[in-house]
Design a protein around this motif. Structure first.
Motif, mmCIF file in Angstrom:
data_model
loop_
_atom_site.group_PDB
_atom_site.id
_atom_site.type_symbol
_atom_site.label_atom_id
_atom_site.label_comp_id
_atom_site.label_asym_id
_atom_site.label_seq_id
_atom_site.Cartn_x
_atom_site.Cartn_y
_atom_site.Cartn_z
ATOM 1 N N GLU A 157 0.835 -1.196 0.000
ATOM 2 C CA GLU A 157 0.000 0.000 0.000
ATOM 3 C C GLU A 157 0.870 1.247 0.000
ATOM 4 O O GLU A 157 2.047 1.219 0.370
ATOM 5 C CB GLU A 157 -0.922 0.019 1.218
ATOM 6 C CG GLU A 157 -0.204 0.085 2.547
ATOM 7 C CD GLU A 157 -1.162 0.051 3.732
ATOM 8 O OE1 GLU A 157 -0.763 0.553 4.802
ATOM 9 O OE2 GLU A 157 -2.290 -0.467 3.603
ATOM 10 N N TYR A 160 -1.320 6.955 -2.023
ATOM 11 C CA TYR A 160 -2.277 7.224 -3.089
ATOM 12 C C TYR A 160 -2.935 5.977 -3.665
ATOM 13 O O TYR A 160 -3.741 6.081 -4.586
ATOM 14 C CB TYR A 160 -1.599 8.008 -4.216
ATOM 15 C CG TYR A 160 -1.206 9.399 -3.802
ATOM 16 C CD1 TYR A 160 -2.165 10.405 -3.695
ATOM 17 C CD2 TYR A 160 0.110 9.707 -3.491
ATOM 18 C CE1 TYR A 160 -1.818 11.683 -3.301
ATOM 19 C CE2 TYR A 160 0.470 10.990 -3.097
ATOM 20 C CZ TYR A 160 -0.498 11.970 -3.005
ATOM 21 O OH TYR A 160 -0.153 13.244 -2.610
ATOM 22 N N GLY A 161 -2.619 4.793 -3.149
ATOM 23 C CA GLY A 161 -3.239 3.620 -3.737
ATOM 24 C C GLY A 161 -2.868 2.329 -3.042
ATOM 25 O O GLY A 161 -2.151 2.315 -2.030
ATOM 26 N N LYS A 172 -1.630 -2.117 -9.353
ATOM 27 C CA LYS A 172 -1.610 -0.916 -8.520
ATOM 28 C C LYS A 172 -2.857 -0.114 -8.861
ATOM 29 O O LYS A 172 -3.053 0.281 -10.012
ATOM 30 C CB LYS A 172 -0.350 -0.088 -8.779
ATOM 31 C CG LYS A 172 -0.251 1.140 -7.884
ATOM 32 C CD LYS A 172 1.056 1.893 -8.079
ATOM 33 C CE LYS A 172 1.043 2.760 -9.304
ATOM 34 N NZ LYS A 172 2.189 3.702 -9.365
ATOM 35 N N VAL A 174 -5.093 3.182 -8.287
ATOM 36 C CA VAL A 174 -4.969 4.562 -7.822
ATOM 37 C C VAL A 174 -6.279 5.311 -8.085
ATOM 38 O O VAL A 174 -6.655 5.515 -9.243
ATOM 39 C CB VAL A 174 -3.815 5.288 -8.545
ATOM 40 C CG1 VAL A 174 -3.652 6.702 -7.995
ATOM 41 C CG2 VAL A 174 -2.517 4.502 -8.414
ATOM 42 N N GLN A 187 -7.216 13.540 -3.821
ATOM 43 C CA GLN A 187 -6.978 12.544 -4.862
ATOM 44 C C GLN A 187 -6.185 13.143 -6.018
ATOM 45 O O GLN A 187 -6.238 14.342 -6.284
ATOM 46 C CB GLN A 187 -8.307 11.993 -5.385
ATOM 47 C CG GLN A 187 -9.061 11.153 -4.377
ATOM 48 C CD GLN A 187 -10.278 10.479 -4.982
ATOM 49 O OE1 GLN A 187 -10.329 10.213 -6.187
ATOM 50 N NE2 GLN A 187 -11.277 10.193 -4.147
ATOM 51 N N TYR A 264 -10.693 5.114 -11.093
ATOM 52 C CA TYR A 264 -9.389 4.569 -10.739
ATOM 53 C C TYR A 264 -8.574 4.357 -12.015
ATOM 54 O O TYR A 264 -9.132 4.066 -13.071
ATOM 55 C CB TYR A 264 -9.502 3.202 -10.048
ATOM 56 C CG TYR A 264 -10.589 3.085 -9.018
ATOM 57 C CD1 TYR A 264 -10.328 3.280 -7.663
ATOM 58 C CD2 TYR A 264 -11.897 2.759 -9.399
ATOM 59 C CE1 TYR A 264 -11.331 3.163 -6.711
ATOM 60 C CE2 TYR A 264 -12.907 2.640 -8.455
ATOM 61 C CZ TYR A 264 -12.623 2.845 -7.115
ATOM 62 O OH TYR A 264 -13.626 2.733 -6.181
#
Length: 463
Positions: A157, A160-161, A172, A174, A187, A264
């Motif tokens: 982790e 940001y993601g 990944k 985000v 964000q 995302y």
């Protein structure tokens, strides 16, 4: 209004960067066309449904307002020259690039800014196009294309993601463009993710391709696929997140908080192993292998793209071991083939969020002056100190080329090996590392460090 009195409009930076990505990145193709970005209708801000999609139910952030100081005329001249050559840096131009010249030519030099507004599209559309999509997918559909959802495991982790092992790959995920703060932070925006997408695919090109290459290495994580998704966090991901939280006590907010209209970007990447923070090094040879591979990878990327990672902490270097037959690794630095000893250890550099790269016609970078908190970490903390040293080196001009920042992170890595990692070593080995850190002060780039420092000499394999 006569032609001589016309205002020559500028392309938005998003469109220019899309154009660059089309022409520079062949190892991961961007299937969208510039004309689609320029001519697509403005998208709705309503959330999509879980099982059906339409362009009328698509969430879209605001339009991009940033423009670059580059006229259409100069772009047309460069495009005409490059399209006539049919090659860029030895890479054959695909037929799909022909639509770039056509689309740019449609933007008349006598157009007024108001008429250009009809063509200017938002950064979300450009991001979709860069990922080869006209509409977002759902996380569920994306996951099903790679594995049985029940087998998903969270593996890491960041602020940001989140990172999950999905089949043979790592995803990944985000979140971006939403109103909900993520782990206390705003964000990321579409344009920021667009730059990371372009940068990741550009570094993919260093992995080599058919024909002669000047610079090549496999030490930057390979991006397999890119997806824009929208909707609630998938239940399989939530289950994997909760399993991780129970074992490791996550520092991140629970992803079940994301609303239905949340977007995302999913980076599907090769599985590079464990991060340096958790990986157990066995001996000094493995420590040397780590340093030579990181240094040479940065040197290759510097030579190819004026690359600076700018965030190479121990969470952004992955390590794995291979069998004893994999004892060497080849790099190409300015047409020179270099074989180095690996002692069975291989590294992958990840996370290019803060990175800077020269993509040929534009510089991709993150302006860290807009995030002053990154420089406010505790004094004496090696990572926080390195951010502050970068600020001193760059004088807060983050667009510029300052390969010394790569050297600062090499010094950070030496400190980590000395202070944070336990492995079999002698007092002589520790002196070698301390002397290396001191000598690094004299080098202005990773390339210079590799070529000049004696620490790396006996790690080379000569024919």
């Amino acid at each position: 209004m006569g032609t001589q009195d016309a205002v020559i409009p500028h392309l938005s930076s998003i469109l220019q960067k899309w154009l660059i990505s089309k022409k520079l990145n062949r190892s991961y193709g961007f299937p969208g066309s510039l004309s689609k970005i320029l001519e697509a209708p403005i998208l709705s801000k309503d959330p999509i449904g879980r099982d059906s999609f339409s362009s009328s139910t698509l969430k879209t952030p605001g339009e991009v307002s940033v423009e670059v100081n580059l006229s259409l005329k100069s772009i047309q001249q460069r495009l005409s020259s490059r399209l006539d050559d049919k090659h860029i840096s030895g890479i054959a131009i695909q037929e799909t690039c022909e639509d770039i010249e056509v689309a740019v030519n449609k933007l008349s030099l006598t157009s007024t800014p108001s008429s250009l507004d009809d063509h200017r599209k938002n950064s979300f559309s450009a991001l979709l196009c860069a990922c080869g999509q006209s509409i977002p997918s759902t996380l569920k559909d994306m996951l099903l294309s790679y594995c049985d959802r029940e087998s998903i495991v969270k593996v890491g982790e960041g602020t940001y993601g989140e990172a999950f092992k999905v089949g043979d790959y790592v995803c990944k995920i985000v979140p971006f463009d939403g109103d909900l703060r993520v782990n206390g932070e705003l964000q990321k925006k579409s344009e920021e993710l667009f730059e990371e997408v372009v940068l990741s695919c550009t570094l993919n090109h260093l992995r080599g391709h058919e024909g002669p290459v000047s610079n090549a290495c496999t030490s930057f994580i390979q991006t397999i696929d890119l997806r824009v998704c929208q909707g609630h966090y998938d239940s399989a991901l939530i289950s994997a997140w909760e399993d991780w939280d129970e074992k490791h006590s996550s520092e991140n907010d629970h992803p079940q908080e994301f609303p239905e209209n949340q977007c995302y970007v999913v980076f599907v990447q090769q599985h590079g192993g464990q991060d340096l923070e958790s990986f157990v090094l066995l001996n000094f040879d493995e420590a040397r292998s780590l340093l030579v591979q990181v240094t040479l990878a940065l040197a290759v990327a510097e030579a190819a793209y004026e690359f600076e990672h700018r965030d190479l902490h121990w969470g952004n270097i992955l390590l794995s071991r291979k069998d004893s037959t994999s004892s060497s690794l080849q790099f190409i630095l300015e047409e020179r083939k270099i074989q180095v000893k690996t002692f069975g250890l291989f590294i992958s550099i990840i996370d290019f969020t803060l990175s800077r790269i020269n993509a040929g016609e534009d510089i991709l970078f993150l302006d860290l002056s807009s995030d002053p908190e990154i420089f406010e970490g505790p004094k004496g903390d090696k990572q926080a100190d390195t951010y502050r040293k970068m600020k001193d080196v760059t004088s807060d001009f983050w667009e510029g080329s300052f390969p010394k920042t790569n050297v600062l992170w090499l010094q950070y890595l030496v400190d980590i090996l000395l202070l944070k990692k336990s492995f079999e070593r002698t007092a002589k080995n520790e002196r070698e590392l301390r002397y290396l850190k001191k000598r690094l002060n004299a080098y202005g780039s990773a390339k210079e460090a590799f070529l000049k420092d004696p620490f790396f000499t006996d790690l080379l394999i000569h024919d």
